[in-house]
Design an enzyme around this catalytic site. Sequence first.
Site, short mmCIF file in Angstrom:
data_model
loop_
_atom_site.label_atom_id
_atom_site.label_comp_id
_atom_site.label_asym_id
_atom_site.label_seq_id
_atom_site.Cartn_x
_atom_site.Cartn_y
_atom_site.Cartn_z
N LYS A 1 -3.15 1.94 -1.24
CA LYS A 1 -3.08 0.48 -1.08
C LYS A 1 -3.12 0.17 0.41
O LYS A 1 -2.10 0.11 1.08
CB LYS A 1 -1.82 -0.07 -1.76
N SER B 1 2.56 -6.30 -8.79
CA SER B 1 2.61 -6.96 -7.48
C SER B 1 1.26 -7.59 -7.15
O SER B 1 1.20 -8.65 -6.54
CB SER B 1 2.98 -5.94 -6.40
N ARG C 1 3.86 1.05 -17.50
CA ARG C 1 3.48 -0.16 -18.25
C ARG C 1 2.42 0.14 -19.31
O ARG C 1 2.33 -0.56 -20.31
CB ARG C 1 2.93 -1.22 -17.29
O1 PNS Z 1 4.61 0.94 -6.27
P1 PNS Z 1 3.61 2.05 -6.11
O2 PNS Z 1 2.52 1.66 -5.14
O3 PNS Z 1 3.06 2.55 -7.42
O4 PNS Z 1 4.43 3.27 -5.46
C1 PNS Z 1 3.76 4.45 -5.12
C2 PNS Z 1 4.61 5.29 -4.16
C3 PNS Z 1 4.94 4.46 -2.91
C4 PNS Z 1 5.91 5.70 -4.84
C5 PNS Z 1 3.77 6.53 -3.79
O5 PNS Z 1 2.55 6.13 -3.20
C6 PNS Z 1 4.53 7.47 -2.87
O6 PNS Z 1 5.27 8.31 -3.34
N1 PNS Z 1 4.33 7.28 -1.53
C7 PNS Z 1 4.96 8.12 -0.51
C8 PNS Z 1 3.95 9.18 0.01
C9 PNS Z 1 3.79 10.27 -1.05
O7 PNS Z 1 4.67 11.07 -1.25
N2 PNS Z 1 2.64 10.23 -1.76
C10 PNS Z 1 2.43 11.09 -2.93
C11 PNS Z 1 1.90 12.45 -2.59
S1 PNS Z 1 0.29 12.40 -1.91
#
Ligand code: PNS
Length: 163
Positions: free
Chosen positions: A41, A129, A91
């Site tokens: 994102k 969101s 969901r």
């Molecule tokens: O609300 P979301 O966008 O579904 O949340 C996703 C989130 C933020 C939990 C995920 O992108 C995440 O864990 N980000 C931190 C970086 C990471 O560990 N990425 C996954 C391994 S590549």
Amino acid sequence: MSTAIYPGSFDPITLGHLNIIERAAKIFDELVVTVMFNAAKKTPMFTLEEKLEMVKKSVAGFENVRVESSDGLLAEYAKQFPGAVIIKGLRAASDFEYEFIMDQVNKNMNPELETMFLTADHEYTFLSSSIVRELASYGAELKGYVPDVIIEDIRAKIAEGGK
Ligand code: PNS
């Protein structure tokens, strides 16, 4: 003491997120809600600080919930909470496909890390969101989609040109 981590990008937090928080807070002694970056994102509407503030306001009524942020990897971040599990909300089947992969990737980096899934209550299965951001950009009613306490924050962001 049982601890769970509920990570997300929360851009912004919705009533669907809050429903998961409320339910997870009943299951675990302590819930840490962590605002993180989702590399997929690319252009968030809100800054990390703004998202953090909105989440904090939204969970102010929960005694066993605290809010943090991290710009690192979830698998690394979780190591500071030994024995904690990750909570993710589902969901639809499409959410599961993505979260299944995330679970595997996180386990490769941190084999101790378990992820538990809570399915969304039916009234929130459509809510995201991105839907909130789109509604907000048209000036539509946000009551019923996000916590009342952050509606003005979203309006203010739109007024200053946020998309
Ligand atoms: O609300 P979301 O966008 O579904 O949340 C996703 C989130 C933020 C939990 C995920 O992108 C995440 O864990 N980000 C931190 C970086 C990471 O560990 N990425 C996954 C391994 S590549």
